[in-house]
Design an enzyme around this catalytic site. Structure first.
Site, PDB file in Angstrom:
ATOM      1  N   ASP A 274       0.866  -1.180   0.000  1.00 54.92           N
ATOM      2  CA  ASP A 274       0.000   0.000   0.000  1.00 54.92           C
ATOM      3  C   ASP A 274       0.904   1.231   0.000  1.00 54.92           C
ATOM      4  O   ASP A 274       2.008   1.179  -0.524  1.00 54.92           O
ATOM      5  CB  ASP A 274      -0.949  -0.031   1.206  1.00 54.92           C
ATOM      6  N   HIS A 297       2.274   1.772  -3.244  1.00 52.57           N
ATOM      7  CA  HIS A 297       1.274   2.677  -3.813  1.00 52.57           C
ATOM      8  C   HIS A 297       1.723   4.128  -3.710  1.00 52.57           C
ATOM      9  O   HIS A 297       0.906   5.041  -3.796  1.00 52.57           O
ATOM     10  CB  HIS A 297      -0.074   2.503  -3.108  1.00 52.57           C
TER      11      HIS A 297
END
Length: 466
Positions: A274, A297
């Site tokens: 993430d 991310h």
């Protein structure tokens, strides 16, 4: 007689002089750093801009470490460190003893593996406390091994502390693999449906309502969920950290800060499933430098404004960073219906390597297709993107400004932005919607969609004031 008095006077002066020197030597010795104490300054680098962040406390107080009782080895309190025994009680006893001693060090020794269950290490404690992990520290293995009486929201919590340091040469291992198999976010169901999943995987390390914190040198890996969270903290220095988790591990943000002010994150490597670093509402004066991020991310501000909430984020700098093999580069994400503002944001000197959505402002953030259009939005203004270069994944445009229909993004500055396809050709041009700003230099690819000046409609300042 006079001669005798003269010798007596000289003798008295000699005694005073020697006594003074002895005292000087004694006090100098007391100011020396105790053996075994951690090295390195806790102060932010002089190159850090003024206002980022305030000075972190200095090393533990002089003299306090001269006593052998200043080091609290968890094995002295009964910890086995054999990789199978529950050492929770020993860690709690060591914490209680060290908390009451000034400039104490809780030592998790090397060459041992310690298992402890969910624990809150609570203060207030005497200043200068060091939690030094040189061995391996881990929770029980997976959901089935997690005690039913323990919270599944968090594992290690440091609460109400001031002037505390987490450091060491060891590993904090999260044993996250079995947790990742649980559906933590809304996920795809049969026939195109969306199913809800339980999001009860624990965050690995949480600092809560604490100040003047240092996290340095530690290696953190395989968290069930967020690796490290800071909630309601002020004065945080994070440096030389290593965080690693597989690319497809869900919701495993590296460092998340929320309602936290005056933060420095430097010279760290983060790869996870993430955001490398995520910045939530209530954060200000955050300086990030020398971070290598990816696969991940990217580095994100948000998401903000969920459930029509107010969110205020200001004075954030990300500089001298590398982002590689990531789904996003630098990103601001807000929900429709929120209020507040994001302002004073600077992204500069950032190298992109095969990154989707290198520069991304998304004011329509939504995890499902059921989000409805709303007129209110978090106001995004005063953004600077300087010297951002490298390559992007052509599946998405490298630059994306999707701003609210009613609350435009304003005062965006672009300078020396050069982004080329990693392979193949660009399919879509950069996208802008209701975004206002200027280009100080030509960009690659060209950004013809950024509007000059300011929007004609002036927003109601009270709704977005922070």
């Amino acid at each position: 007689m006079e001669l005798g008095r003269g010798f007596l006077f000289i003798w008295i002066l000699s005694i005073l002089f020697l006594s003074s020197n002895a005292n000087a030597r004694y006090h100098y010795h007391k100011k020396q750093k105790p053996k075994g104490s951690s090295k390195g300054s806790h102060h932010v680098s002089p190159s850090t801009p003024v206002g980022h962040p305030p000075p972190i406390p200095s090393e533990p107080s002089p003299g306090a470490g001269d006593s052998p009782h200043s080091i609290f080895d968890v094995t002295s309190f009964g910890a086995a460190g054999d990789g199978s025994s529950d050492d929770t009680a020993a860690f709690r006893q060591a914490w209680k003893a060290a908390c009451a001693a000034e400039s104490a060090t809780i030592l998790v020794p090397s060459d041992k593996v310690f298992i402890i269950t969910s624990t809150i290490f609570s203060g207030p404690c005497k200043p200068g406390l060091v939690f030094q992990v040189d061995g391996v520290l881990m929770p029980p293995d997976g959901p089935d091994g997690w005690p039913k009486a323990d919270s599944r929201m968090q594992w290690l919590v440091f609460y109400r502390l001031d002037d505390m340091k987490l450091t060491g040469n060891g590993i904090i291992e999260g044993n996250g693999h079995k947790w990742w198999e649980l559906p933590c976010k809304p996920h795809r169901g049969p026939n195109g449906s969306t199913l809800k999943g339980p999001c009860d995987s624990p965050a690995m390390i949480r600092f809560f309502m604490s100040s003047n914190l240092v996290v340095s040198g530690i290696r953190i890996q395989n968290s069930p969920q967020f690796h490290m969270k800071f909630d309601g903290c002020e004065g945080v220095l994070i440096e030389k950290l290593s965080i690693s988790t597989p690319k497809l591990s869900p919701n495993t943000d590296g460092i998340h800060i929320d309602n936290t002010k005056s933060v420095g994150i430097y010279n760290s490597m983060i790869s996870n499933g993430d955001d490398c670093i995520s910045i939530g509402p209530g954060c200000s004066n955050v300086d990030i430098g020398g971070v290598t991020c990816g696969p991940s991310h990217g580095i994100s501000i948000g998401s903000l404004g969920v459930h029509n909430s107010q969110a205020c984020v200001s004075n954030i700098t990300v500089r001298n960073a590398v982002i590689r093999e990531s789904d996003n580069g630098v990103r601001i994400k807000t929900w429709q219906g929120g209020s507040g503002s994001v302002s004073g944001i600077s992204f500069e000197n950032i190298q992109m390597e095969n990154v989707r959505n290198c520069i991304n402002v998304d004011q329509y953030y939504c995890l499902t297709k059921a989000c409805r259009n709303q007129t209110s939005a978090v106001y995004v203004t005063d953004l600077k993107f300087r010297n951002i270069k490298g390559t992007y994944d052509v599946r998405s445009p490298p630059i994306h400004f999707a701003c609210s229909d009613t609350v435009a993004c304003t005062n965006i500055t672009m300078a020396e932005v050069e982004l080329l396809p990693h392979e193949g050709k660009l399919l879509d041009d950069p996208f802008c919607w209701n975004a206002y700003g200027k280009q100080e230099t030509s960009t690659i690819p060209p950004i013809g969609c950024l509007r000059d000046g300011m929007p004609q409609t002036i927003i109601e300042a009270s709704h977005y004031h922070c």
